[in-house]
Design an enzyme around this catalytic site. Sequence first.
Site, short mmCIF file in Angstrom:
data_model
loop_
_atom_site.label_atom_id
_atom_site.label_comp_id
_atom_site.label_asym_id
_atom_site.label_seq_id
_atom_site.Cartn_x
_atom_site.Cartn_y
_atom_site.Cartn_z
CG ASN A 136 -9.65 -15.50 53.00
OD1 ASN A 136 -9.74 -16.22 52.75
ND2 ASN A 136 -10.74 -14.92 52.64
CE LYS A 169 -3.35 -27.80 54.14
NZ LYS A 169 -2.19 -26.36 54.19
N GLY A 207 -11.16 -22.43 49.40
CA GLY A 207 -10.09 -21.85 49.20
C GLY A 207 -9.97 -21.75 47.52
CB SER A 208 -7.17 -21.26 44.67
OG SER A 208 -7.37 -22.61 44.12
CB VAL A 268 -6.66 -25.75 45.40
CG1 VAL A 268 -6.61 -26.93 46.57
CG2 VAL A 268 -5.66 -25.67 44.85
N GLY A 269 -9.87 -26.57 44.41
CA GLY A 269 -11.02 -26.72 44.76
C GLY A 269 -11.70 -28.10 43.65
CD GLU A 273 -16.06 -20.01 49.76
OE1 GLU A 273 -15.96 -19.46 48.84
OE2 GLU A 273 -15.46 -19.45 49.93
CB CYS A 329 -14.20 -15.93 48.40
SG CYS A 329 -14.96 -16.20 49.88
CD GLU A 360 -11.19 -15.12 43.74
OE1 GLU A 360 -11.32 -14.81 44.55
OE2 GLU A 360 -10.74 -16.47 43.41
#
Length: 487
Positions: free
Chosen positions: A152, A175, A227-228, A231-232, A249, A283, A384
Site C-alpha cells: 500500500n 522483500k 503487513g497483516s 502474518v505478523g 506494524e 493501516c 479489518e
Amino acid sequence: MTPVTINHLVAGDWVAGAGDVVVSVNPARPGDIVAEGHNATTAQVDTAVAAAAEAFRAWAATPTHQRGAVLLAAAQIVDRNAEAWGLELATEEGKTKAEGIGEVRRAAQILRYYGNEGDRQAGEIFSSPRAGEQILVTRKPLGVVGVITPFNFPIAIPAWKIAPALVYGNTVVWKPASTVPVLAIRFAQALTEAGLPAGALNLVIGDSETGTAIVDHPRIDGLTFTGSTAVGRRLASVAATCGIPMQAEMGGKNAAVVLDDADLDVAVEQVMLGAFRSTGQKCTATSRLIVTDGIADKFTEALVERARALRVGDPTDDATEMGPVITDTSRASILAGIDTAVAQGATVLAGGRPYTEGPLAEGYFIAPTVLELDGSPAKVWSEELFGPVLAVRRAADADEAFELANDSEFGLSAAIFTQDVTRVLQAMEQIDVGVLHVNSESAGADPHVPFGGDKKSGLGPKEQGAAARDFFTHTTTVYLRGGRPGV
C-alpha cells in the site's frame, strides 16, 4: 506504458529471477501488464543474505556521516524522479497520481531525515559512583536485517525501514510485496546510483516462500515487517524461536470520534480523507466512525453526500479522487465483508454495491461505502477490510464515544474532532492508540516522530524518528577508567 522487467538486486548486480513467473497488472485496467519477470528463488535469497553478511563489516565501519551522504544523494535522485515514479506508483498500486507523487516525495524526505543522522547524538554518558571512571552507552548495528514491506505504500514504507537500517550501519535483504515491484526497483536503483556499496542492500521479489526464506535464514540478525496481523504474528513466532529481534506494524481498525461541538466542515472533510484516500488501503485509515447524538444526523447526511459525489476512476486521471483496490481478490473480500455487514443488520448509506458496467466494472473498483450499525455485533466493526468502507455508530456522549473507540483489539491510530480542550485531554488519557490526531484525519505520519501501534497493532520498538534507533541498534555499556596519571 511498456512493462518493466522485474530483476533482483543481489550482491550489487541486477539479475533475473530463477523462480516462477510473476506479473504485476494495473488494478484500474487489469488487462494492462505493468511489470513481469520471475520470482527470486530460495537459493537467490541465500546468495543475497551471504552478500549482506559479507558487506556488513565494511559498511558498519563507514562513518555515519558518509553513510548519511549516500542517503542524501539518493534523496536527490528520488525527488528528481517524483513525477515519473509517482505516475508508475499510481499505475501499479491504484492510489491517485497526486498521492503517488506525494508518496515518492515523502520517501525523499525520509532519506533526508536519516541522511543527517551523523549530526545527532550517537550515545550517552552517565556518571560513575567510582572516582576516575565514566560510564558510556554506545550503539552498534544489529547486522543483517530482513525487511518485508506491503503493497500500500510501495516506496514510503520501505524508505522508513531501509533508511534507518542503513544509516545505523546495518545491511539489508528486502522483500517487497510482489504486486508492486516497480517502485521497489526504483528505490533500490536510487540507492545504488547514490553510491551504496554492493551487498549493503539486496532486493529479492517473490511470494511468501521468498519471505519465509528470509525469516528462516540463520544469518538474519533482525526483522522488520509491515503487513497483516496474522502474518505478523506468525513471523514473530519464528523470530522468537530464532532469537532475533523483530519490529512489526500490523493491523488497525481506526476510529474517528466526532463530538457535538466539532467543526462540521472540518470533520466531514477529514473523515472523508481518512476513510477513502488511498482507497482505504492504509493501516491508519478511518474504518470506524463514532458520532455523538447531537450532531449525528447532520454530520452523517453531509458525509454521505460527499461519499456519493467522490470521483472514482482511473488513478492516473487528474480528476480522479479515489482509485481501485489492489487485486480482484481484495475486491471480492471487501464486497463479501459488506454483504456480511448488511446481513448482520447494517444499513447502507452510500455505496455498498459492486459496479456492474463500464470501466469501473472492469477494474478492481469499489464504491466509497458508508454503513450505519445499530449496535448489534457486526464483523465490520471489529475486522479489518482494508478498503473504502466506513462503519458508523452513534454515541450518547463523549464518554460512550471513547468507550466505543477503545472497542477493538487494535490500537494503531484514532482521531477526535472537538473544540473542547478538556475532551482532548480526556481522549489523550483514555483512547489506547499509538497515534492520536485532533481535528485531523486518522492517517498520517512524519519521519521525525515515533510511529506505531499499541495492543495488537504493533510489536517491538516504534518506527521512524529517534525511535528507529532503538530497533536498528543495540547498546554496549562501557565502564571507562584510565590508568594513574603520569604512568
